[in-house]
Design a protein around this motif. Sequence first.
Motif, mmCIF file in Angstrom:
data_model
loop_
_atom_site.group_PDB
_atom_site.id
_atom_site.type_symbol
_atom_site.label_atom_id
_atom_site.label_comp_id
_atom_site.label_asym_id
_atom_site.label_seq_id
_atom_site.Cartn_x
_atom_site.Cartn_y
_atom_site.Cartn_z
ATOM 1 N N TYR A 291 -77.180 -79.713 49.772
ATOM 2 C CA TYR A 291 -78.489 -79.252 49.831
ATOM 3 C C TYR A 291 -79.331 -79.753 48.639
ATOM 4 O O TYR A 291 -80.493 -80.069 48.924
ATOM 5 C CB TYR A 291 -78.377 -77.699 49.625
ATOM 6 N N PRO A 292 -78.937 -79.675 47.242
ATOM 7 C CA PRO A 292 -79.821 -80.645 46.539
ATOM 8 C C PRO A 292 -80.165 -81.817 46.770
ATOM 9 O O PRO A 292 -81.341 -82.257 46.476
ATOM 10 C CB PRO A 292 -78.935 -80.628 45.025
ATOM 11 N N LEU A 293 -79.181 -82.646 47.393
ATOM 12 C CA LEU A 293 -79.607 -84.102 47.919
ATOM 13 C C LEU A 293 -80.695 -84.050 48.815
ATOM 14 O O LEU A 293 -81.684 -84.904 48.716
ATOM 15 C CB LEU A 293 -78.363 -84.728 48.441
ATOM 16 N N LEU A 294 -80.605 -83.074 49.794
ATOM 17 C CA LEU A 294 -81.501 -82.996 50.805
ATOM 18 C C LEU A 294 -82.925 -82.770 50.121
ATOM 19 O O LEU A 294 -83.892 -83.241 50.786
ATOM 20 C CB LEU A 294 -81.092 -81.914 51.789
ATOM 21 N N LYS A 295 -82.884 -81.798 49.241
ATOM 22 C CA LYS A 295 -83.977 -81.423 48.555
ATOM 23 C C LYS A 295 -84.858 -82.788 47.832
ATOM 24 O O LYS A 295 -85.871 -83.075 47.986
ATOM 25 C CB LYS A 295 -83.903 -80.310 47.390
ATOM 26 N N ARG A 296 -83.757 -83.395 47.294
ATOM 27 C CA ARG A 296 -84.275 -84.425 46.469
ATOM 28 C C ARG A 296 -84.897 -85.500 47.551
ATOM 29 O O ARG A 296 -86.075 -86.179 47.275
ATOM 30 C CB ARG A 296 -83.138 -85.190 45.448
ATOM 31 N N ASN B 240 -88.200 -84.630 48.535
ATOM 32 C CA ASN B 240 -89.179 -84.508 47.403
ATOM 33 C C ASN B 240 -89.602 -85.899 47.372
ATOM 34 O O ASN B 240 -90.917 -86.104 46.964
ATOM 35 C CB ASN B 240 -88.667 -83.964 45.946
#
Lengths: 331, 111
Positions: free
Chosen positions: B46-51, B54
Amino acid sequence: MTKDEFLRILDRKLQVINERERRDIIDEYRTHIEMKVQEGKTEAEAIEDFGDIDELVNEILDAYKINTKQVNNSFDHKFNSFMDDLFEGFQRFLGSFTSLDVEDVVRLVFEILTILILLLILRIPFALVSSLGYELLHSLIGFGIGNVLAHIWELIISIAYIVLFIVVFVNLIGKRVQRYRQKNPNSKSVFDDFKDSVHKMNRSHAQDTIYDETKDASYQKEQYQEHPYQKQEDKEQAEFEQDQYQSVHRESDSIGEGVGSLVSVLMKIFFCLMMIPVIGIMVGLCCALGAMVILSLEGLTLFGAYFIVIGGIILVSAFLTAMYRVLWKRG
Amino acid sequence: MPVNTQFKKGVLELIVLLSVYKKDMYGYELVSEVSKVIDVNEGTIYPLLKRLTNEHYFETYLVESSEGPPRKYYRITSLGKERGRLLLKEWNAFHETVNNFIKESETYDER
């Protein structure tokens, strides 16, 4: 750890990220956990798959190019995370006792205090009746028997109060806890519950008078003889609500309901007694108003006194209305 | 941290980019897809998707779902496609170099 706990911790640890983004991330994790649960995993298992929460937080902060090392090293952050851990520990500690979470527990404690205060206020009319009966018995009947009777009277009143106290307290707290269990808080206040339980007892009591009058305890009969008007009212109410609560009536002769009905009679009586001085004040204020009108006709107008008297009348009538509503839920 | 995890992290971005390149996916679907290929901590996707969002490699849109809340779908942008191609090229080159090196070592061993 439950889903809600996990998401709350995550939310707290991600405070540096702005609100909208944070909600976005939290939503993703919530959906993920819910999907896992749909697939047959438990919430706890789904959360375990995420691994260490602090590492996860670092990953997320990393994605926002927030230098986690720097953030972690500041004293503020250390102190904050220390406090967070402490609070989490406290939460877990509480969680091992009850399924409620901390906010609910804090609120429950506050509500218990409120209920205690309400019940302590209720002590006043009891004390009044107790000393009144004591003095009457003491002075009317001769010393020997009068003394004994007076003491018995006092004892009966205090027992009645204790029974009432316990029944109302247990009833209310049970209701509150159940409400939190259902995760449906803030729909009602303690006062509503207080009102509710009084009415519930009234109802069950009303049923008793109609269907189980012969079965009733002699003590209750005594109460009736002392307060014939009370009985009349109850019957009226019973008729009023009869069709509505017919279904309840079969359960109403259980012991608990019996005690409840007894308590309801007592409560009604004492609320009535409490109303007497208030009505007295009301009458006094009205008289004062009349006197002031006469005074102003004589040529002496006291505006300040007018304000005080009218304000007092409004306050007292509000109180009376509230009492009336608590006793008879009409209007 | 085991060495293995570092490897995985390196290619995770590539796998995610390629998966979304094939078709638009929502978060959980993507996590399941990626988990099939490499065993990675599900939380870290999820953080990767977020990055990636962004950095404008992905864009998102919501789709109502019959079960539960609306799903957030990820779609790859032209910038993302470019990034994917670049990463793929780098990976292939890297993979080839490393493989060649391993082969050479083996022949060295046999000698």
